[in-house]
Each structure stands twice: as C-alpha cells, then as structure tokens.
Design a protein around this motif. Structure first.
Motif: not given
Length: 377
Positions: A253-278
C-alpha cells in the motif's frame, strides 16, 4: 543515482495494482506474467525444500496422509518408517521451509523498500544498521546469557535469543530515527550516514564481545552471524511470522508513494504524497520485519540487494509489481539456498550466509561497476 521511469499516471489510490484487472503496457504485461511465474517458482521451491535432505521423503504421497492426520488430530503409529517420515516432514522440514520463505520475503521486500526510499539500487536493510543492531543483541545474550542475563534466559527459555536480537534491532531503529529526525522531518541522507556509523559501532561492540567470549560462545557468535535455518521450529515461525506477514501485507500500500518518490521528495509532495508519513511507515516496517527475520535466522546478507535489483532490471521499477515480485523471489531463493546448504556437505551444514555472500558479493560489484559504466552494459 540511477535512471528511473516515472510512475504511470493511471495509478490511483492506495490499492496495489496487482489486485486489479485491466490492460497495461508491455512492461506491465511482463510484470504480471513474472508474478505468475514467480508464484509457480515458489510452489516448486517449497516442494523441493520439503523433499531435499539427508532423508528423501515421498512428499506427494505423504501429503494426503498428513492432511488426514492433521484434521483428525492424530499421528501415524502403525509403521516406524511412516512415523519417522511424519516427524521429519512436520517437525523439521515444514517449519524450516516456512521460516525460510518468511525470512527471504522479508529481506527482499525490505531491500526493495529501502532502494525506493533512498532512490539507490545499492541500498539494503543492513545499510541503516538494523541487522547490525540485531547481531549486537544476539551476541550480547550469547556472552552474558549465562551470567548477568541468566534470569532473563530462564524466564524466556528458547525465545530468549530471538527476543534479544529483535530488541537490538528495535533499539537501533529508534536511535537511528531519533538522530535522523529534526522538527518532525526525517532526512534520508542523515539516516544513511547515521546507519553507517551505527553499523560500525555495533561491529566494534561485537568485536569486543568476541574478545571476552570463551570458545563455545565464540563459535555460537560466529555461527549465528553467518546465518542459518538449522534451528527452525514452529515456535520461531509463530514468533516471527505475524510481524513479517503484517509487513508483507502493509508495504504494497506504500507502492504509489514510493513510485512518486522516485521523482524526488518535492515532486512527490506536489503529487499529494505525505512524504514524512511515507518515510515513517517505510522505516518502521523495514525495521520490524528485518529485526524479526534476523532474530530467527541470523545474519543473511545480500538478499535485499540482489533480489530487488534483479527484478528491477527485468520488470521495471514500478513498486506495484516490484514489491510482490520481491517477496516471491526472495522466498524462493532462500528456500532453495537452504536446501543447498544442508546437502552440499551432508551430514554437516553450511551456513546460508556463506552461500548468499558468494553469490551476492560478485553481483554487488557488478551493480557498482555497471553504475560507473565500466562493464559496457
């Protein structure tokens, strides 16, 4: 850093895609086909693990009898050979195969999560010091279990060593998290550097324990650090199994967040991912699963590096498929490696860590050289 493919824009919600039907590109079709093939491979590895050993068992013929006796709550008592085969299968082979599958899956999935979190294919569960912490906990109990920790040893009985190793891993994880988190934000770079420092400190502490240990304690420490499933039993399966299974179910269930994190933390945050929680969830899941695995099997290296990286080269970096594929291949790999370890020098047994190191170290060097562009691949 390695080149990564951006996550597909069709990914929606936390539900892993391998639970959903639908058509995808060629890479997704290959990934789904690989999952089916790895499932068959795991079933074949389980059968091989049950059959292979000093005593060859007719497992296919025995399984209906085993099922009947399990349902009836009885054991065969009419034939000495049948009784022997029953004991070997149900009390030795089955817990060993199940524990091997759990440990292999935990280490491989933990490696995949760490590589996604650090965005580096060389990351490994041991990179943040969790395995070293577990080793220090186990070595401390081996040396002091008969003296200072004797009351604990008597109270916990056969669970004492696994609990000591798990406690060491948990303490190391909490200390690492404390160091790497500031004002509610966890720095991945700080975690990496602190993990290296804690690993060195744990190794130095283990070296000090080795210095003061007697001959038998020294042999126990060395054998435990090399990793083995020789002491597998149902108690260890029941002790480590729930922790590892919970991690294997939760991590996809973390897969979506990990995929977004491949673009970088800033980009993942802009995609709506709660990076710190991830980060928090990933670190806790990896620490718990790795600590439980190392506690019951000792130090088994390179599984967390080899399996995810090999799959990433084959089916791509999409964690929706990479995580379950890592669990299946890691479980199969460790079951087969364990079968080889108990037959190569029979009736003696090679520690599994020796075999995984012989296979994993050259692969690790190949990854390193490939990243530097020296292999021509």
């Amino acid at each position: 850093m390695t080149d990564h493919v951006a996550p597909s824009p069709r990914v929606r919600g936390p539900l892993p895609a391998f639970f959903r039907l639908g058509t995808g590109g060629d890479r997704e079709s290959l990934a789904r086909l690989a999952l089916c093939g790895l499932t068959v491979t795991l079933l074949a590895a389980i059968m091989a693990g049950l059959v292979i050993g000093p005593i060859s068992l007719p497992v296919i013929e025995m399984l209906p009898q085993v099922l009947k006796h399990v349902l009836q709550g009885t054991v065969p008592a009419d034939d000495p050979i049948a009784v022997r085969n029953w004991i070997v299968l149900t009390e030795i082979r089955m817990p060993r195969v199940i524990l091997g599958a759990l440990v292999g899956a935990a280490l491989a999935v933990s490696g995949a999560v760490m590589q996604g979190l650090f965005r580096n294919p060389l990351a490994d569960p041991g990179i943040i010091g969790i395995s070293a912490g577990a080793g220090l906990g186990a070595a401390s109990f081996i040396v002091f279990g008969g003296t200072v920790l004797a009351p604990v040893s008597v109270f916990l009985g056969p669970f004492a060593l696994p609990i000591a190793a798990f406690t060491g891993a948990l303490f190391c994880m909490l200390l690492l998290y404390r160091i790497g988190t500031r004002q509610g934000v966890t720095s991945v770079a700080t975690l990496l550097l602190a993990g290296i420092a804690l690993t060195a400190l744990a190794a130095a502490s283990i070296g000090l324990l080795v210095y003061v240990a007697d001959n038998q304690q020294l042999r126990d420490i060395n054998f435990w650090n090399l990793g083995s499933l020789a002491g597998a039993n149902w108690d260890k399966v029941l002790g480590a199994g729930p922790i590892i299974l919970f991690m294997l179910v939760a991590v996809p269930f973390l897969a979506h967040g990990l995929n977004a994190l491949m673009l970088g933390e800033a980009a993942a945050g802009h995609m709506g991912i709660r990076v710190q929680r991830l980060k928090n969830l990933a670190i806790v899941a990896v620490a718990a699963a790795t600590g439980a695995a190392v506690a019951v099997s000792g130090g088994i290296g390179f599984v967390g590096i080899v399996v995810p990286h090999l799959l990433r080269l084959t089916i791509g970096p999409d964690h929706r498929y990479l995580l379950p594929a890592s669990a299946l291949l890691g479980a199969s790999l460790l079951i087969l490696t364990d079968a080889a370890s108990r037959t190569m020098v029979a009736p003696a047994e090679l520690p599994i860590g020796i075999l995984t190191a012989f296979a994993g170290a050259p692969f690790f060097l190949w990854i390193l050289l490939r990243k530097r562009g020296l292999t021509g691949l």
